[in-house]
Enzyme design. Structure first.
Site, PDB file in Angstrom:
ATOM      1  N   ASP A   1       0.412   3.782   1.649  1.00  0.00           N
ATOM      2  CA  ASP A   1       0.360   4.385   2.981  1.00  0.00           C
ATOM      3  C   ASP A   1       1.770   4.631   3.523  1.00  0.00           C
ATOM      4  OD1 ASP A   1       0.145   4.562   5.967  1.00  0.00           O
ATOM      5  OD2 ASP A   1      -1.972   4.196   5.570  1.00  0.00           O
TER       6      ASP A   1
ATOM      7  N   HIS B   1      -2.532  -3.849   5.021  1.00  0.00           N
ATOM      8  CA  HIS B   1      -2.412  -3.479   6.438  1.00  0.00           C
ATOM      9  C   HIS B   1      -3.781  -3.137   7.003  1.00  0.00           C
ATOM     10  CE1 HIS B   1      -2.887   0.982   5.929  1.00  0.00           C
ATOM     11  NE2 HIS B   1      -2.474   0.688   4.714  1.00  0.00           N
TER      12      HIS B   1
ATOM     13  N   ARG C   1       2.877   4.849   6.356  1.00  0.00           N
ATOM     14  CA  ARG C   1       3.225   4.160   7.603  1.00  0.00           C
ATOM     15  C   ARG C   1       3.639   2.710   7.396  1.00  0.00           C
ATOM     16  NH1 ARG C   1      -2.494   5.168  10.221  1.00  0.00           N
ATOM     17  NH2 ARG C   1      -2.968   4.473   8.088  1.00  0.00           N
TER      18      ARG C   1
ATOM     19  N   CYS D   1       0.837  -1.188   0.000  1.00  0.00           N
ATOM     20  CA  CYS D   1       0.000   0.000   0.000  1.00  0.00           C
ATOM     21  C   CYS D   1       0.882   1.251   0.000  1.00  0.00           C
ATOM     22  CB  CYS D   1      -0.906   0.009   1.223  1.00  0.00           C
ATOM     23  SG  CYS D   1      -2.087   1.388   1.265  1.00  0.00           S
TER      24      CYS D   1
END
Length: 213
Positions: free
Chosen positions: A48, A102, A50, A46
């Site tokens: 993302d 995630h 994080r 992803c």
């Protein structure tokens, strides 16, 4: 909540200088060693911020080849993903391709809603299709977080299946190339990676209509 207010454009360039100094202090040949890459793994993850592949697997630059998009999707009309996959499998000869999702994924949460978000709705529709396939199980889960977590898992599993259906992966298997595909889910709250136990090294589990001779 961690603030990013301290991050500036100029600060990124200054950070680059500190990175170089630190890397060369620890290993004077650091950049020479990065001149050629031979990673054994392709990571489809992803976008993302994080979920950085190297940090959460404790690997170094050059050890994982990475492709990232919203909600770690393997879509057969995505030329960017297919180009990365083709290069990884046929040029770099990676041994493993890992689809990594995630929990708490914003793309999955958006796909679960009935809101319009704009252009991204066309991308999210693929996640909605995953929901439709597993609708009976997902609708039976009353807790919204638990339902979204399960959709994250199914999204990884279905995209592993999509990966196996590509001509790129099937031709590698047909030619006797050592290649495994896997599905993982990462937890932002614990840092733990969970193996979805859907690894494949051939197309035996694919429906007949998807198999190439």
């Amino acid at each position: 909540m961690h603030s990013t207010d301290h991050i500036t454009y100029e600060g990124l360039l200054e950070g680059n200088k500190r990175f170089i100094a630190k890397a060369l202090k620890e290993d004077p040949e650091y950049f020479d060693k990065l001149a050629s890459q031979n990673p054994p793994v392709l990571w489809i993850g992803c976008a993302d911020s994080r979920v950085p592949a190297n940090q959460i697997t404790n690997t170094a630059p050059g050890e994982i080849f990475v492709h990232r998009n919203i909600a770690n999707m393997v879509i057969h009309t995505d030329m960017s993903m297919l180009s990365v996959l083709d290069y990884a499998v046929n040029v770099l000869k990676v041994k493993h391709v890992i689809v990594t999702g995630h929990y708490g994924c914003g793309g999955v949460l958006a796909a679960m809603s009935d809101q319009q978000f704009g252009l991204i709705d066309n991308w999210l529709r693929h996640i909605k299709d995953v929901y439709r396939i597993h609708e009976k199980e997902l609708d039976a889960i009353k807790d919204e977080k638990e339902r979204s977590d399960r959709l994250v898992e199914w999204n990884v599993i279905e995209n592993v299946n999509n990966l196996c259906k590509t001509s790129i992966v099937q031709n590698a298997w047909k030619n006797g190339q050592e290649l495994s595909v896997h599905g993982w889910v990462y937890s932002l709250s614990t840092g733990i990676i969970t193996d979805m136990k859907v690894s494949a090294t051939n197309n035996d589990r694919l429906d007949k209509v998807f198999k190439f001779k």
